[in-house]
Design a protein around this motif. Structure first.
Motif, PDB file in Angstrom:
ATOM      1  N   ASN A 153      38.530  39.897  38.147  1.00 40.40           N
ATOM      2  CA  ASN A 153      39.352  41.063  37.839  1.00 40.40           C
ATOM      3  C   ASN A 153      39.597  41.834  39.122  1.00 40.40           C
ATOM      4  O   ASN A 153      38.689  42.007  39.934  1.00 40.40           O
ATOM      5  CB  ASN A 153      38.648  41.961  36.815  1.00 40.40           C
ATOM      6  CG  ASN A 153      38.765  41.400  35.421  1.00 40.40           C
ATOM      7  OD1 ASN A 153      39.852  41.057  34.981  1.00 40.40           O
ATOM      8  ND2 ASN A 153      37.655  41.290  34.729  1.00 40.40           N
TER       9      ASN A 153
ATOM     10  N   THR B  10      41.171  45.393  40.915  1.00 38.63           N
ATOM     11  CA  THR B  10      41.585  46.781  40.712  1.00 38.63           C
ATOM     12  C   THR B  10      42.268  47.287  41.978  1.00 38.63           C
ATOM     13  O   THR B  10      42.033  46.772  43.072  1.00 38.63           O
ATOM     14  CB  THR B  10      40.382  47.689  40.391  1.00 38.63           C
ATOM     15  OG1 THR B  10      39.425  47.580  41.437  1.00 38.63           O
ATOM     16  CG2 THR B  10      39.733  47.300  39.070  1.00 38.63           C
TER      17      THR B  10
ATOM     18  N   GLY C 247      44.574  43.254  37.087  1.00 41.56           N
ATOM     19  CA  GLY C 247      44.555  42.051  36.260  1.00 41.56           C
ATOM     20  C   GLY C 247      43.627  40.999  36.817  1.00 41.56           C
ATOM     21  O   GLY C 247      42.944  41.194  37.824  1.00 41.56           O
ATOM     22  N   TYR C 248      43.612  39.881  36.143  1.00 42.18           N
ATOM     23  CA  TYR C 248      42.753  38.754  36.504  1.00 42.18           C
ATOM     24  C   TYR C 248      43.531  37.852  37.455  1.00 42.18           C
ATOM     25  O   TYR C 248      44.663  37.464  37.164  1.00 42.18           O
ATOM     26  CB  TYR C 248      42.386  37.999  35.223  1.00 42.18           C
ATOM     27  CG  TYR C 248      41.181  37.126  35.338  1.00 42.18           C
ATOM     28  CD1 TYR C 248      39.906  37.675  35.339  1.00 42.18           C
ATOM     29  CD2 TYR C 248      41.306  35.750  35.420  1.00 42.18           C
ATOM     30  CE1 TYR C 248      38.785  36.869  35.426  1.00 42.18           C
ATOM     31  CE2 TYR C 248      40.187  34.943  35.499  1.00 42.18           C
ATOM     32  CZ  TYR C 248      38.931  35.503  35.502  1.00 42.18           C
ATOM     33  OH  TYR C 248      37.822  34.706  35.588  1.00 42.18           O
ATOM     34  N   ARG C 249      42.954  37.521  38.592  1.00 40.06           N
ATOM     35  CA  ARG C 249      43.612  36.680  39.593  1.00 40.06           C
ATOM     36  C   ARG C 249      42.654  35.565  40.025  1.00 40.06           C
ATOM     37  O   ARG C 249      41.444  35.680  39.876  1.00 40.06           O
ATOM     38  CB  ARG C 249      44.014  37.503  40.828  1.00 40.06           C
ATOM     39  CG  ARG C 249      44.976  38.641  40.555  1.00 40.06           C
ATOM     40  CD  ARG C 249      46.362  38.139  40.173  1.00 40.06           C
ATOM     41  NE  ARG C 249      47.350  39.186  40.131  1.00 40.06           N
ATOM     42  CZ  ARG C 249      47.644  39.927  39.077  1.00 40.06           C
ATOM     43  NH1 ARG C 249      46.976  39.757  37.959  1.00 40.06           N
ATOM     44  NH2 ARG C 249      48.584  40.844  39.125  1.00 40.06           N
TER      45      ARG C 249
END
Length: 136
Positions: free
Chosen positions: A78, A80, A88-90
């Motif tokens: 995740n 920020t 989001g999730y990368r």
């Protein structure tokens, strides 16, 4: 369920989405049939673009490029913003050398030691100052 069928054995330049089987080369890259998949450290958009099957950010920075991971693997985390807002999730390439930005994600580093948001050879020892628990 809607099934769609596509012609196979299509030449380079044909649109293929992410479906290798459409292409005579069996290489759908950037949604187009190409002669071959992308190699390590070449810019990519999705895992399917890469010969090793993994596309991720070079380091724990959204300013870095997405590349075909030389390790053939990526790990998710995740992300920020600098203001603490969720982005989001990368996915980030694994097996990165010391000095690579890693956030707090050990799995990005070949040493499995993310300290001070940078890959290091090892974690901090007892009584060494740390910023977050993951540094120790």
């Amino acid at each position: 369920i809607l099934h769609r069928y596509f012609c196979t054995d299509q030449p380079d330049g044909t649109l293929c989405g992410e479906t290798d089987a459409i292409c005579s080369s069996n290489s759908c890259v950037g949604q187009t049939c190409k002669s071959s998949k992308l190699g390590a450290n070449e810019g990519c958009a999705v895992d399917n673009d890469c010969v090793e099957g993994s596309c991720g950010y070079e380091s724990f920075s959204l300013a870095s490029s997405t590349v075909c991971c030389a390790s053939g693997a990526s790990t998710g985390a995740n992300v920020t913003s600098s203001f603490g807002r969720p982005i989001g999730y990368r996915y980030f390439c694994t097996d990165q050398p010391d000095g690579t930005l890693c956030g707090e994600t050990d799995a990005i580093c070949s040493s499995n030691s993310c300290v001070g948001q940078t890959c290091k050879s090892s974690k901090l020892g007892a009584n060494e100052g740390c910023a977050v628990d993951n540094d120790c």
